[in-house]
Design an enzyme around this catalytic site. Structure first.
Site, PDB file in Angstrom:
ATOM      1  N   MET A 192     -10.281   3.511  -5.265  1.00 40.61           N
ATOM      2  CA  MET A 192     -10.336   4.622  -6.220  1.00 40.61           C
ATOM      3  C   MET A 192     -11.662   5.370  -6.090  1.00 40.61           C
ATOM      4  SD  MET A 192      -8.588   2.552  -9.413  1.00 40.61           S
ATOM      5  CE  MET A 192      -9.338   0.985  -8.934  1.00 40.61           C
ATOM      6  N   GLY A 241      -2.825   6.333   1.595  1.00 38.22           N
ATOM      7  CA  GLY A 241      -2.680   5.374   2.685  1.00 38.22           C
ATOM      8  C   GLY A 241      -1.283   4.800   2.820  1.00 38.22           C
ATOM      9  N   LYS A 264      -1.245   4.276 -14.398  1.00 32.58           N
ATOM     10  CA  LYS A 264      -2.557   4.757 -14.781  1.00 32.58           C
ATOM     11  C   LYS A 264      -3.115   5.557 -13.609  1.00 32.58           C
ATOM     12  CE  LYS A 264      -3.900   0.876 -17.750  1.00 32.58           C
ATOM     13  NZ  LYS A 264      -4.650   1.557 -18.794  1.00 32.58           N
ATOM     14  N   PRO A 324       0.776  -1.234   0.000  1.00 34.85           N
ATOM     15  CA  PRO A 324       0.000   0.000   0.000  1.00 34.85           C
ATOM     16  C   PRO A 324       0.808   1.285   0.000  1.00 34.85           C
ATOM     17  CG  PRO A 324       0.038  -0.945   2.188  1.00 34.85           C
ATOM     18  CD  PRO A 324       0.739  -1.917   1.299  1.00 34.85           C
ATOM     19  N   GLY A 357      -0.190  -2.165  -4.148  1.00 37.61           N
ATOM     20  CA  GLY A 357      -1.075  -3.094  -3.442  1.00 37.61           C
ATOM     21  C   GLY A 357      -0.792  -4.526  -3.818  1.00 37.61           C
ATOM     22  N   ASP A 358      -1.854  -5.277  -4.074  1.00 39.16           N
ATOM     23  CA  ASP A 358      -1.722  -6.651  -4.540  1.00 39.16           C
ATOM     24  C   ASP A 358      -2.070  -6.694  -6.023  1.00 39.16           C
ATOM     25  OD1 ASP A 358      -1.766  -9.762  -3.543  1.00 39.16           O
ATOM     26  OD2 ASP A 358      -3.154  -9.417  -5.196  1.00 39.16           O
ATOM     27  N   THR A 413      -2.859  -5.592   0.119  1.00 41.50           N
ATOM     28  CA  THR A 413      -3.763  -4.731  -0.635  1.00 41.50           C
ATOM     29  C   THR A 413      -4.116  -3.481   0.166  1.00 41.50           C
ATOM     30  OG1 THR A 413      -5.757  -4.723  -1.985  1.00 41.50           O
ATOM     31  CG2 THR A 413      -5.914  -5.835   0.142  1.00 41.50           C
ATOM     32  N   ASP A 473       3.709   1.189 -11.689  1.00 46.28           N
ATOM     33  CA  ASP A 473       2.523   2.034 -11.709  1.00 46.28           C
ATOM     34  C   ASP A 473       2.765   3.321 -10.929  1.00 46.28           C
ATOM     35  OD1 ASP A 473       1.073   0.242 -13.192  1.00 46.28           O
ATOM     36  OD2 ASP A 473       0.066  -0.672 -11.478  1.00 46.28           O
TER      37      ASP A 473
END
Length: 310
Positions: A222, A251, A108, A63, A140-141, A169, A86
């Site tokens: 999101m 987070g 993205k 995270p 995350g995952d 996650t 990402d």
């Protein structure tokens, strides 16, 4: 009456010699057969591929806090010669890359897609074919709202093998950082992960009536831009407007922020989050501590230090 296994054990054990344990031998045989199939998917690090056969390791970056990487991820990132990452992957995690590794951002963001998924698929495949150790690094995952399935399908279709290192996650990281349990006896018996971001051109709404379970907790990924829509959908689906909501922005990062509200207020006003990625936690399991989470734990994103650990 002796079992068949005991009979075979005695039959195969030589007199005065070391006993032959049939059960252990059977387990070992099954293990040697099944283990490679499992290892093909779940990686401990970047596997050794003879002759540098094209291979991609999908790595979950967790995270945000580098301390929340799995041991396998912390091993794989420095081994990589090229990393396709990402936007949600923080600089502290990228800093683990070896000197000289090529770092390629294919991230993205909602409304700011820098690459189409098809272009990302092709780029990953091209890097793997170059013979370099290739890591696809996802926040995350990778298997939760990370489009990993699409990338795995594409790579295997073009003959490139894939293994996966899971990550923590965002919902679990944010809940821990806020000191909140997503489940609570007698209050919340289920947790549901939902994405508020639909595929481009997909106007289909989630089944809000099904999701509006007062005895469950929702983690809406999101969710910042869709907060009003989420609030309206869930209240129309039957969830009380008084249901607690905690929006967690950035987070598990140093600039983490918490924004408290209720479902009814969110339906009218949205959430007062900034530009960072924001997760919405919704449900009565949050009630006891949600009122304190923003005040006591509102700044900083280090889960361990937040609770007084070294």
């Amino acid at each position: 009456m002796p079992s068949a296994a005991m009979w075979l054990d005695g039959l195969l054990s030589p007199p005065g010699g070391k006993r032959f344990n049939f059960i252990v031998a059977l387990r070992a045989a099954l293990g040697s057969t099944l283990r490679p199939r499992t290892a093909r998917r779940v990686a401990r690090a970047i596997p050794e591929v003879p002759g540098r056969t094209p291979h991609v390791t999908l790595v979950g970056a967790g995270p945000g806090d580098p301390d929340l990487l799995t041991v396998a991820a912390a091993r794989a990132i420095p081994q990589a010669e090229v990393i396709l990452y990402d936007h949600l992957v923080g600089p502290g995690i990228l800093a683990l890359a070896q000197p000289g590794a090529e770092l390629i951002c294919v991230g993205k963001r909602s409304g700011q897609h820098s690459h189409s998924q098809e272009a990302i698929n092709d780029l990953i495949a091209a890097q793997a074919r170059s013979g370099r150790r290739t890591v696809r690094l996802k926040g995350g995952d990778p298997m939760i709202f990370g489009r990993a399935g699409e990338e795995i399908e594409h790579l295997e279709r073009v003959g490139i093998s894939v293994s996966v290192i899971p990550g923590i996650t965002a919902a679990l990281g944010c809940a821990s950082s806020a000191g909140l349990s997503l489940t609570k006896r007698g209050v919340s018996r289920a947790v549901t992960f939902v994405t508020a971001h639909a595929r481009e051109g997909d106007a289909t709404e989630p089944d809000w009536a099904r999701l509006a379970d007062p005895k469950g907790t929702l983690a809406i990924y999101m969710g910042r831009e869709a907060a009003r829509r989420v609030g309206r959908g869930l209240t129309a689906g039957g969830l009380s407007p008084d249901t607690p909501v905690l929006a967690v922005e950035n987070g598990c990062r140093p600039d983490e922020r918490h924004h408290r509200t209720t479902l009814g207020a969110m339906a009218e006003q949205g959430v007062a989050a900034g530009d960072g990625p924001t997760l919405l936690l919704i449900g009565w399991a949050l009630e006891e501590r949600a009122a304190h989470a923003g005040d006591a734990l509102g700044a900083g994103g280090h889960v361990g230090q937040r609770f007084g650990h070294d």
